[in-house]
Motif scaffolding. Structure first.
Motif, PDB file in Angstrom:
ATOM      1  N   TRP A 120     -16.155 -60.106 -36.547  1.00  0.00           N
ATOM      2  CA  TRP A 120     -17.111 -61.015 -35.915  1.00  0.00           C
ATOM      3  C   TRP A 120     -17.071 -60.774 -34.416  1.00  0.00           C
ATOM      4  O   TRP A 120     -16.046 -60.987 -33.782  1.00  0.00           O
ATOM      5  N   GLY A 121     -18.181 -60.305 -33.834  1.00  0.00           N
ATOM      6  CA  GLY A 121     -18.144 -59.901 -32.432  1.00  0.00           C
ATOM      7  C   GLY A 121     -17.466 -58.543 -32.321  1.00  0.00           C
ATOM      8  O   GLY A 121     -17.570 -57.681 -33.178  1.00  0.00           O
ATOM      9  N   GLY A 122     -16.750 -58.353 -31.222  1.00  0.00           N
ATOM     10  CA  GLY A 122     -16.036 -57.102 -31.005  1.00  0.00           C
ATOM     11  C   GLY A 122     -16.885 -56.063 -30.300  1.00  0.00           C
ATOM     12  O   GLY A 122     -18.109 -56.112 -30.306  1.00  0.00           O
ATOM     13  N   GLY A 123     -16.216 -55.105 -29.661  1.00  0.00           N
ATOM     14  CA  GLY A 123     -16.920 -54.090 -28.879  1.00  0.00           C
ATOM     15  C   GLY A 123     -17.369 -54.640 -27.550  1.00  0.00           C
ATOM     16  O   GLY A 123     -16.787 -55.578 -26.994  1.00  0.00           O
ATOM     17  N   GLY A 124     -18.424 -54.062 -26.999  1.00  0.00           N
ATOM     18  CA  GLY A 124     -18.924 -54.514 -25.707  1.00  0.00           C
ATOM     19  C   GLY A 124     -19.762 -53.449 -25.038  1.00  0.00           C
ATOM     20  O   GLY A 124     -20.214 -52.501 -25.680  1.00  0.00           O
ATOM     21  N   MET A 125     -19.931 -53.600 -23.732  1.00  0.00           N
ATOM     22  CA  MET A 125     -20.741 -52.666 -22.966  1.00  0.00           C
ATOM     23  C   MET A 125     -20.238 -52.591 -21.533  1.00  0.00           C
ATOM     24  O   MET A 125     -19.519 -53.485 -21.064  1.00  0.00           O
ATOM     25  N   PHE A 126     -20.604 -51.515 -20.850  1.00  0.00           N
ATOM     26  CA  PHE A 126     -20.230 -51.339 -19.453  1.00  0.00           C
ATOM     27  C   PHE A 126     -21.326 -51.904 -18.553  1.00  0.00           C
ATOM     28  O   PHE A 126     -22.494 -51.534 -18.687  1.00  0.00           O
ATOM     29  N   LYS A 159     -15.351 -59.037 -18.246  1.00  0.00           N
ATOM     30  CA  LYS A 159     -16.135 -60.261 -18.281  1.00  0.00           C
ATOM     31  C   LYS A 159     -16.685 -60.461 -19.694  1.00  0.00           C
ATOM     32  O   LYS A 159     -16.761 -59.510 -20.468  1.00  0.00           O
ATOM     33  N   PRO A 160     -17.113 -61.688 -20.024  1.00  0.00           N
ATOM     34  CA  PRO A 160     -17.774 -61.883 -21.324  1.00  0.00           C
ATOM     35  C   PRO A 160     -19.132 -61.202 -21.355  1.00  0.00           C
ATOM     36  O   PRO A 160     -19.782 -60.994 -20.327  1.00  0.00           O
ATOM     37  N   CYS A 161     -19.580 -60.867 -22.548  1.00  0.00           N
ATOM     38  CA  CYS A 161     -20.820 -60.105 -22.728  1.00  0.00           C
ATOM     39  C   CYS A 161     -22.003 -61.052 -22.939  1.00  0.00           C
ATOM     40  O   CYS A 161     -22.550 -61.172 -24.045  1.00  0.00           O
ATOM     41  N   GLY A 162     -22.411 -61.734 -21.887  1.00  0.00           N
ATOM     42  CA  GLY A 162     -23.592 -62.587 -21.944  1.00  0.00           C
ATOM     43  C   GLY A 162     -23.335 -63.913 -22.640  1.00  0.00           C
ATOM     44  O   GLY A 162     -22.226 -64.237 -23.059  1.00  0.00           O
ATOM     45  N   GLN A 163     -24.409 -64.696 -22.822  1.00  0.00           N
ATOM     46  CA  GLN A 163     -24.263 -66.045 -23.350  1.00  0.00           C
ATOM     47  C   GLN A 163     -23.857 -66.083 -24.823  1.00  0.00           C
ATOM     48  O   GLN A 163     -23.334 -67.095 -25.302  1.00  0.00           O
ATOM     49  N   TRP A 164     -24.102 -64.995 -25.565  1.00  0.00           N
ATOM     50  CA  TRP A 164     -23.751 -64.962 -26.978  1.00  0.00           C
ATOM     51  C   TRP A 164     -22.509 -64.116 -27.230  1.00  0.00           C
ATOM     52  O   TRP A 164     -22.285 -63.652 -28.342  1.00  0.00           O
ATOM     53  N   SER A 165     -21.694 -63.951 -26.213  1.00  0.00           N
ATOM     54  CA  SER A 165     -20.510 -63.102 -26.333  1.00  0.00           C
ATOM     55  C   SER A 165     -19.620 -63.531 -27.496  1.00  0.00           C
ATOM     56  O   SER A 165     -19.283 -64.714 -27.653  1.00  0.00           O
ATOM     57  N   GLY A 166     -19.255 -62.562 -28.343  1.00  0.00           N
ATOM     58  CA  GLY A 166     -18.363 -62.812 -29.458  1.00  0.00           C
ATOM     59  C   GLY A 166     -19.040 -63.340 -30.697  1.00  0.00           C
ATOM     60  O   GLY A 166     -18.377 -63.582 -31.709  1.00  0.00           O
ATOM     61  N   ARG A 167     -20.344 -63.510 -30.651  1.00  0.00           N
ATOM     62  CA  ARG A 167     -21.067 -64.046 -31.811  1.00  0.00           C
ATOM     63  C   ARG A 167     -21.820 -62.919 -32.531  1.00  0.00           C
ATOM     64  O   ARG A 167     -22.197 -61.937 -31.924  1.00  0.00           O
ATOM     65  N   GLY A 168     -22.050 -63.097 -33.801  1.00  0.00           N
ATOM     66  CA  GLY A 168     -22.778 -62.100 -34.571  1.00  0.00           C
ATOM     67  C   GLY A 168     -21.903 -60.921 -34.959  1.00  0.00           C
ATOM     68  O   GLY A 168     -20.692 -60.918 -34.767  1.00  0.00           O
ATOM     69  N   GLU A 169     -22.542 -59.916 -35.525  1.00  0.00           N
ATOM     70  CA  GLU A 169     -21.854 -58.679 -35.886  1.00  0.00           C
ATOM     71  C   GLU A 169     -22.441 -57.557 -35.016  1.00  0.00           C
ATOM     72  O   GLU A 169     -22.190 -57.524 -33.832  1.00  0.00           O
ATOM     73  N   ASP A 170     -23.241 -56.629 -35.596  1.00  0.00           N
ATOM     74  CA  ASP A 170     -23.886 -55.638 -34.717  1.00  0.00           C
ATOM     75  C   ASP A 170     -24.858 -56.322 -33.759  1.00  0.00           C
ATOM     76  O   ASP A 170     -25.043 -55.871 -32.626  1.00  0.00           O
ATOM     77  N   GLU A 171     -25.500 -57.363 -34.236  1.00  0.00           N
ATOM     78  CA  GLU A 171     -26.382 -58.137 -33.367  1.00  0.00           C
ATOM     79  C   GLU A 171     -25.649 -59.385 -32.876  1.00  0.00           C
ATOM     80  O   GLU A 171     -24.832 -59.944 -33.594  1.00  0.00           O
ATOM     81  N   PRO A 172     -25.939 -59.824 -31.615  1.00  0.00           N
ATOM     82  CA  PRO A 172     -27.011 -59.345 -30.727  1.00  0.00           C
ATOM     83  C   PRO A 172     -26.626 -58.185 -29.804  1.00  0.00           C
ATOM     84  O   PRO A 172     -27.444 -57.739 -29.020  1.00  0.00           O
ATOM     85  N   LEU A 173     -25.372 -57.684 -29.901  1.00  0.00           N
ATOM     86  CA  LEU A 173     -24.942 -56.649 -28.967  1.00  0.00           C
ATOM     87  C   LEU A 173     -25.789 -55.390 -29.083  1.00  0.00           C
ATOM     88  O   LEU A 173     -26.157 -54.783 -28.064  1.00  0.00           O
ATOM     89  N   ASN A 174     -26.116 -54.964 -30.295  1.00  0.00           N
ATOM     90  CA  ASN A 174     -26.926 -53.764 -30.474  1.00  0.00           C
ATOM     91  C   ASN A 174     -28.253 -53.875 -29.738  1.00  0.00           C
ATOM     92  O   ASN A 174     -28.707 -52.921 -29.091  1.00  0.00           O
ATOM     93  N   THR A 175     -28.888 -55.046 -29.812  1.00  0.00           N
ATOM     94  CA  THR A 175     -30.164 -55.237 -29.107  1.00  0.00           C
ATOM     95  C   THR A 175     -29.974 -55.159 -27.602  1.00  0.00           C
ATOM     96  O   THR A 175     -30.808 -54.571 -26.890  1.00  0.00           O
TER      97      THR A 175
END
Length: 309
Positions: free
Chosen positions: A115-121, A155-171
């Protein structure tokens, strides 16, 4: 560095080969990228791609699952942020920083589930970690024995950080790369026991602008197919009026590299040079330049040539 020649770890085997899936990430500010080569399903090789001359450095293998749509490459291409899983002790799942083409972790954050995981630069010195923030002043402790190099921030990855699976990070990653959603699509959920989890009756379409009014389109037709890529994707290039110039059904990944089209299908990476788009109408797939066939590669242990930052 190698190009057309197979890497030393590649060994021919008898019988049916496991399907090979490729997924690439291109650096924003450098002519480099990484390729995740998957196959069998629980083995992934990391490969560094030099886009200046289309050569490849074949790197480490990982026995487990890499969630490539939750991974990112730093703008310079020097660091990879990836989300990995073995689903067994001691880590189960985790996010790590490494130097391509190696998975050996320089920094590692425990997760434990998918659940969540990964991130972006955000930039070369700032990681946006896709974990639930801890309070108003979030901190993201590293696993024991790991550290960040001086100057790096998390830092956290936006307002939905840690939520979802591939989404919303993939988007978020797609939008940053210039992809925009033009059709949401229509379909229905089939359930976990069905041949596919979700099937579109009208595909979801994203597109990314290219040179000369061309647009690269990504068509999502099915999600969660048994025995096939989890995301059933077709790609195509259309002109200003929407006429199809290049059709790429059942393609794992595609993107623009300058004015060229680069894409992965059936275990191979290809390039269609911008000067040869008109050739496709007459020559079809003979207009494509095959850069490398990764389907014969087999697992081989490889130590990273470094131990720390």
């Amino acid at each position: 560095m190698t190009s057309q020649a197979a890497p030393p770890a590649a060994i021919a085997t008898k019988g049916k080969r496991p399907a090979t899936r490729l997924y690439a990430i291109l650096a924003r500010d450098a002519r480099t990228g990484v390729v995740f080569r998957r196959g069998p399903s629980r083995q992934v090789q990391l490969i560094r791609w030099d886009l200046r001359d289309d050569t490849f450095e074949h790197g480490q293998w990982f026995k487990g699952r890499i969630y490539e749509r939750r991974c990112d490459l730093s703008p310079s291409g020097k660091l990879l942020l990836y989300f990995a899983a073995t689903h067994r002790a001691p880590y189960y799942t985790w996010t790590a920083l490494s130097k391509p083409p190696f998975f050996t972790a320089l920094a590692l954050w425990l997760k434990g589930d998918a659940w969540g995981g990964g991130g972006m630069f955000e930039d070369d010195e700032t990681v946006l970690l896709n974990y639930l923030p801890d309070g108003d002043t979030p901190s993201f402790p590293l696993a024991e024995g790991f550290r960040l190099k001086p100057g790096m921030q998390v830092k956290p990855c936006g307002q939905w950080s840690g939520r979802g699976e591939d989404e919303p990070l993939n988007t978020l990653l797609l939008e940053r790369a210039g992809w925009r959603l033009v059709e949401r699509g229509e379909g229905e959920a089939r359930g976990l026991k069905a041949p596919e989890i979700y099937k579109f009756s009208k595909p979801q379409v994203r597109e990314k602008d290219g040179p000369g009014g061309r647009r690269l389109q990504m068509l999502l037709r099915v999600v969660g197919r048994a025995g096939k890529p989890f995301y059933g994707l077709d790609y195509r290039v259309v002109d200003r009026e929407g006429a199809v110039l290049v059709d790429l059904p059942e393609t794992d990944w595609a993107d623009w590299d300058g004015g060229d089209l680069v894409f992965a299908r059936a275990g191979c990476l290809h390039r269609l040079r911008k000067s040869r788009f008109r050739d496709y109408a007459d020559k079809g797939e003979d207009a494509f330049l095959r850069l490398h066939d990764f389907s014969d590669a087999r697992f081989a242990p490889l130590e990273a040539p470094y131990a720390a930052w």
